[in-house]
Design an enzyme around this catalytic site. Structure first.
Site, PDB file in Angstrom:
ATOM      1  N   TYR A  54       0.536  -1.044  -0.511  1.00  0.00           N
ATOM      2  CA  TYR A  54      -0.143   0.319   0.162  1.00  0.00           C
ATOM      3  C   TYR A  54       1.431   1.637   0.265  1.00  0.00           C
ATOM      4  O   TYR A  54       0.132   2.353  -0.351  1.00  0.00           O
ATOM      5  CB  TYR A  54      -0.779   0.106   1.261  1.00  0.00           C
ATOM      6  CG  TYR A  54      -2.100  -1.126   1.744  1.00  0.00           C
ATOM      7  CD1 TYR A  54      -2.420  -2.300   0.825  1.00  0.00           C
ATOM      8  CD2 TYR A  54      -2.527  -1.224   3.073  1.00  0.00           C
ATOM      9  CE1 TYR A  54      -2.954  -2.810   1.075  1.00  0.00           C
ATOM     10  CE2 TYR A  54      -3.522  -2.314   3.112  1.00  0.00           C
ATOM     11  CZ  TYR A  54      -3.728  -3.402   1.914  1.00  0.00           C
ATOM     12  OH  TYR A  54      -4.477  -4.183   2.005  1.00  0.00           O
ATOM     13  N   GLN A  55       2.018   1.491   0.681  1.00  0.00           N
ATOM     14  CA  GLN A  55       2.961   2.146   0.259  1.00  0.00           C
ATOM     15  C   GLN A  55       2.253   3.281   1.075  1.00  0.00           C
ATOM     16  O   GLN A  55       2.586   4.733   0.897  1.00  0.00           O
ATOM     17  CB  GLN A  55       3.200   3.260  -0.827  1.00  0.00           C
ATOM     18  CG  GLN A  55       3.783   1.461  -2.127  1.00  0.00           C
ATOM     19  CD  GLN A  55       3.943   2.730  -3.353  1.00  0.00           C
ATOM     20  OE1 GLN A  55       4.350   3.660  -3.354  1.00  0.00           O
ATOM     21  NE2 GLN A  55       3.790   1.786  -4.043  1.00  0.00           N
TER      22      GLN A  55
END
Length: 104
Positions: A54-55
């Protein structure tokens, strides 16, 4: 937000049944993630869900630090943060580096 029931895990750890995901669809700007996490902590959420894919792990960590600085929570230990080992990192030579990155 109050009164979110807890569930007891097999480890004996209690964790809120309701958690807040830190991304949906396209990856939002990092400052948006950080602001959203601070706001959900203000609302009373204590279970955050993230993943390296998802960063959002970095902004979630920054938001937690900011929430402590602002006195919204007294310490990181008040939160349950769930992350995931992504399937592309589930190879014997990639697992430990991926976990170290998540814990950072």
């Amino acid at each position: 937000m109050t009164g979110i029931p807890d569930i007891t895990l097999s480890s004996g750890c209690m964790i809120p049944v309701l958690g807040m995901g830190t991304t949906s669809g396209p990856i939002p700007p990092l400052e948006v993630v950080e602001s959203a996490v601070i706001n959900i902590i203000k609302l009373g959420y204590r279970h955050l869900d993230t993943a390296s894919f998802y960063q959002s792990e970095g902004p979630v960590g920054c938001a937690i630090s900011e929430a402590v600085r602002r006195g919204l929570i007294s310490s990181r230990s008040e939160l349950h943060v769930t992350s995931k080992l992504w399937c592309t990192d589930a190879h014997h030579d990639l697992v430990l580096p991926a976990l170290h990155k998540t814990f950072k």
